[in-house]
Design a protein around this motif. Sequence first.
Motif, PDB file in Angstrom:
ATOM      1  N   LEU A   1      -7.554  57.575 -31.046  1.00  0.00           N
ATOM      2  CA  LEU A   1      -6.888  56.664 -31.964  1.00  0.00           C
ATOM      3  C   LEU A   1      -7.773  55.450 -32.208  1.00  0.00           C
ATOM      4  N   SER A   2      -7.772  54.980 -33.424  1.00  0.00           N
ATOM      5  CA  SER A   2      -8.464  53.735 -33.730  1.00  0.00           C
ATOM      6  C   SER A   2      -7.718  53.017 -34.843  1.00  0.00           C
ATOM      7  N   ALA A   3      -7.803  51.703 -34.814  1.00  0.00           N
ATOM      8  CA  ALA A   3      -7.151  50.865 -35.816  1.00  0.00           C
ATOM      9  C   ALA A   3      -7.977  49.608 -36.004  1.00  0.00           C
ATOM     10  N   LYS A   4      -7.877  49.023 -37.190  1.00  0.00           N
ATOM     11  CA  LYS A   4      -8.540  47.749 -37.463  1.00  0.00           C
ATOM     12  C   LYS A   4      -7.480  46.714 -37.770  1.00  0.00           C
ATOM     13  N   VAL A   5      -7.555  45.597 -37.058  1.00  0.00           N
ATOM     14  CA  VAL A   5      -6.653  44.475 -37.287  1.00  0.00           C
ATOM     15  C   VAL A   5      -7.465  43.377 -37.959  1.00  0.00           C
ATOM     16  N   THR A   6      -6.979  42.879 -39.074  1.00  0.00           N
ATOM     17  CA  THR A   6      -7.593  41.729 -39.718  1.00  0.00           C
ATOM     18  C   THR A   6      -6.811  40.504 -39.298  1.00  0.00           C
ATOM     19  N   VAL A   7      -7.548  39.469 -38.913  1.00  0.00           N
ATOM     20  CA  VAL A   7      -6.944  38.270 -38.344  1.00  0.00           C
ATOM     21  C   VAL A   7      -7.386  37.054 -39.145  1.00  0.00           C
ATOM     22  N   LYS A   8      -6.422  36.221 -39.511  1.00  0.00           N
ATOM     23  CA  LYS A   8      -6.719  34.934 -40.147  1.00  0.00           C
ATOM     24  C   LYS A   8      -6.579  33.874 -39.064  1.00  0.00           C
ATOM     25  N   LEU A   9      -7.666  33.120 -38.862  1.00  0.00           N
ATOM     26  CA  LEU A   9      -7.714  32.127 -37.801  1.00  0.00           C
ATOM     27  C   LEU A   9      -7.593  30.707 -38.334  1.00  0.00           C
ATOM     28  N   GLY A  55     -14.336  33.296 -44.685  1.00  0.00           N
ATOM     29  CA  GLY A  55     -14.731  32.350 -43.655  1.00  0.00           C
ATOM     30  C   GLY A  55     -13.752  32.203 -42.513  1.00  0.00           C
ATOM     31  N   ASP A  56     -12.480  32.530 -42.734  1.00  0.00           N
ATOM     32  CA  ASP A  56     -11.495  32.338 -41.675  1.00  0.00           C
ATOM     33  C   ASP A  56     -10.830  33.646 -41.244  1.00  0.00           C
ATOM     34  N   ARG A  57     -11.386  34.761 -41.670  1.00  0.00           N
ATOM     35  CA  ARG A  57     -10.828  36.068 -41.308  1.00  0.00           C
ATOM     36  C   ARG A  57     -11.870  36.910 -40.604  1.00  0.00           C
ATOM     37  N   ILE A  58     -11.399  37.667 -39.639  1.00  0.00           N
ATOM     38  CA  ILE A  58     -12.266  38.610 -38.936  1.00  0.00           C
ATOM     39  C   ILE A  58     -11.545  39.944 -38.823  1.00  0.00           C
ATOM     40  N   GLY A  59     -12.301  40.995 -38.672  1.00  0.00           N
ATOM     41  CA  GLY A  59     -11.744  42.316 -38.413  1.00  0.00           C
ATOM     42  C   GLY A  59     -12.041  42.700 -36.976  1.00  0.00           C
ATOM     43  N   ILE A  60     -11.040  43.190 -36.280  1.00  0.00           N
ATOM     44  CA  ILE A  60     -11.203  43.629 -34.901  1.00  0.00           C
ATOM     45  C   ILE A  60     -10.851  45.104 -34.833  1.00  0.00           C
ATOM     46  N   MET A  61     -11.812  45.910 -34.385  1.00  0.00           N
ATOM     47  CA  MET A  61     -11.592  47.350 -34.242  1.00  0.00           C
ATOM     48  C   MET A  61     -11.071  47.660 -32.841  1.00  0.00           C
ATOM     49  N   PHE A  62     -10.029  48.470 -32.782  1.00  0.00           N
ATOM     50  CA  PHE A  62      -9.491  48.971 -31.523  1.00  0.00           C
ATOM     51  C   PHE A  62      -9.730  50.473 -31.514  1.00  0.00           C
ATOM     52  N   ASN A  63     -10.269  50.989 -30.421  1.00  0.00           N
ATOM     53  CA  ASN A  63     -10.548  52.408 -30.302  1.00  0.00           C
ATOM     54  C   ASN A  63     -10.114  52.876 -28.922  1.00  0.00           C
ATOM     55  N   ALA A  64      -9.065  53.695 -28.870  1.00  0.00           N
ATOM     56  CA  ALA A  64      -8.511  54.144 -27.601  1.00  0.00           C
ATOM     57  C   ALA A  64      -9.529  54.947 -26.790  1.00  0.00           C
ATOM     58  N   ALA A  65     -10.438  55.645 -27.436  1.00  0.00           N
ATOM     59  CA  ALA A  65     -11.432  56.449 -26.732  1.00  0.00           C
ATOM     60  C   ALA A  65     -12.377  55.572 -25.909  1.00  0.00           C
ATOM     61  N   GLN A  66     -12.529  54.312 -26.288  1.00  0.00           N
ATOM     62  CA  GLN A  66     -13.436  53.414 -25.575  1.00  0.00           C
ATOM     63  C   GLN A  66     -12.773  52.719 -24.398  1.00  0.00           C
ATOM     64  N   LEU A  67     -11.481  52.981 -24.192  1.00  0.00           N
ATOM     65  CA  LEU A  67     -10.786  52.340 -23.091  1.00  0.00           C
ATOM     66  C   LEU A  67     -11.161  52.926 -21.751  1.00  0.00           C
ATOM     67  N   GLY A  68     -11.596  54.168 -21.752  1.00  0.00           N
ATOM     68  CA  GLY A  68     -11.973  54.814 -20.493  1.00  0.00           C
ATOM     69  C   GLY A  68     -10.737  55.080 -19.649  1.00  0.00           C
ATOM     70  N   GLY A  69     -10.852  54.836 -18.398  1.00  0.00           N
ATOM     71  CA  GLY A  69      -9.729  55.036 -17.489  1.00  0.00           C
ATOM     72  C   GLY A  69     -10.056  56.126 -16.472  1.00  0.00           C
ATOM     73  N   PRO A  70      -9.129  56.311 -15.544  1.00  0.00           N
ATOM     74  CA  PRO A  70      -9.387  57.314 -14.485  1.00  0.00           C
ATOM     75  C   PRO A  70      -9.371  58.723 -14.979  1.00  0.00           C
TER      76      PRO A  70
END
Length: 70
Positions: A1-9, A55-70
């Motif tokens: 799973l992956s998603a991109k969140v755009t954030v206004k700061l 100038g005040d927005r960024i995109g943050i990618m979330f990728n469940a495959a990169q979380l690793g885990g046991p």
Amino acid sequence: LSAKVTVKLADDGSVEEAWISEGSGNEAYDASCLAAVHAASPLPLIPEPYRDSSGDRIGIMFNAAQLGGP
């Protein structure tokens, strides 16, 4: 799973708005990505090269495959 969140700061790094700009197709995962962004507020100030044209927005990618885990 992956998603991109755009954030206004705000100038102090606090999250003014956040939204899913590229959904994963899984509503629960997308909601957890948004919750993570809000929980991390205020964010560190973003260096200029990583900001979008507004100038005040960024995109943050979330990728469940990169979380690793046991």
